[in-house]
Design a protein around this motif. Structure first.
Motif, short mmCIF file in Angstrom:
data_model
loop_
_atom_site.label_atom_id
_atom_site.label_comp_id
_atom_site.label_asym_id
_atom_site.label_seq_id
_atom_site.Cartn_x
_atom_site.Cartn_y
_atom_site.Cartn_z
N SER A 1 51.65 12.92 -70.17
CA SER A 1 51.08 14.67 -70.30
C SER A 1 49.52 14.32 -70.90
N GLU A 2 48.60 15.44 -70.32
CA GLU A 2 47.29 15.09 -70.40
C GLU A 2 47.38 15.02 -71.82
N GLU B 1 53.34 21.62 -80.06
CA GLU B 1 54.21 21.35 -79.36
C GLU B 1 53.05 19.90 -78.38
N GLU C 1 53.45 15.56 -78.17
CA GLU C 1 53.31 14.85 -77.77
C GLU C 1 52.24 13.83 -77.93
#
Length: 239
Positions: free
Chosen positions: A3-4, A43, A47
């Motif tokens: 993920s970023e 969220e 991450e």
């Protein structure tokens, strides 16, 4: 591909490690990275958690109270915003895994924290004394000359708190001047001499997204990085 958030987190960790190496920091004294998720959803924090991050920071009581139950219990939460005495009970009751409160700036707040920790039966809470090293009226924190009396009050009169270190906030652009960091380091020396503490046992929380590398090179043991990990903050539009 991760993920970023995970990619950004890995980059910050690499930069942090490089800064620590330049400073000659031993492997067992690496600075702590606190990922600050201000205005970001739970969220995004998840991450970062899945990428191995465990220390997280929030500026607002309600945001932390809302997010903490949505994350695993082994998250170590740092409260890094201004805390009003009337919000102390709400924060401590709702976040059992609050690991650090970085913004104690008055004897009144320290005493309220102490009595509330005792009433809730929590273990002693590590706290940082917040110091206004830049002299800006818009910033919270005690004047450098007042850090010793406040630290002494906590150390001697608040048995349910522990003086874990000193904290300062950077300039308006979220970068600090070297003299701000030097000032906080000097405050630590004064506090340790007055209270008979070892400097290696008293942390320096300084450095954010714009200046954490230079902060580490100047002795920071705890950096608070938000937008560089989670992206630009999202504030609601004003009516």
């Amino acid at each position: 591909m991760g993920s970023e958030v995970a990619i950004a987190l890995a980059d910050v960790r690499a930069r942090l490690a490089a800064a620590a190496a330049r400073a000659g920091r031993p492997a067992d004294r690496q600075p702590r990275l606190v990922a600050v998720s201000k205005t970001k959803p739970a969220e995004a924090v998840k991450e970062a958690y899945e990428a191995g991050q465990r220390d997280f920071g929030e500026n607002y009581v309600q945001e932390l109270v809302d997010k903490a139950p949505q994350l695993p219990a082994d998250c170590a939460w740092h409260f890094i915003g201004h805390l009003q005495s009337n919000k102390v009970k709400t924060l401590l009751e709702a976040v059992p895994n609050l690991a650090m409160l970085e913004t104690v700036d008055s004897e009144k707040l320290a005493s309220k924290l102490d009595s509330t920790v005792a009433a809730l039966g929590r273990p002693p809470l590590p706290v940082f004394v917040q110091v206004n090293t830049s002299g800006e009226e818009s910033k919270y924190g005690v004047e450098p000359a007042d850090c010793v009396p406040l630290a002494a009050h906590i150390h001697r009169s608040c048995q349910h708190l522990r003086v874990a270190g000193l904290m300062t906030i950077g300039m308006p652009d979220y970068s600090s001047r070297p003299e701000n960091f030097t000032c906080l380091s000097g405050c630590r020396t004064a506090v340790c001499e007055a209270l008979g503490l070892k400097e290696e046992d008293v942390e320096l929380s300084m450095g954010m997204s714009g200046d954490f590398e230079s902060a580490v090179e100047m002795g920071s043991t705890n950096v608070r990085v938000g937008s560089t990990i989670f992206g630009a903050r999202s504030y609601p539009a004003k009516a």
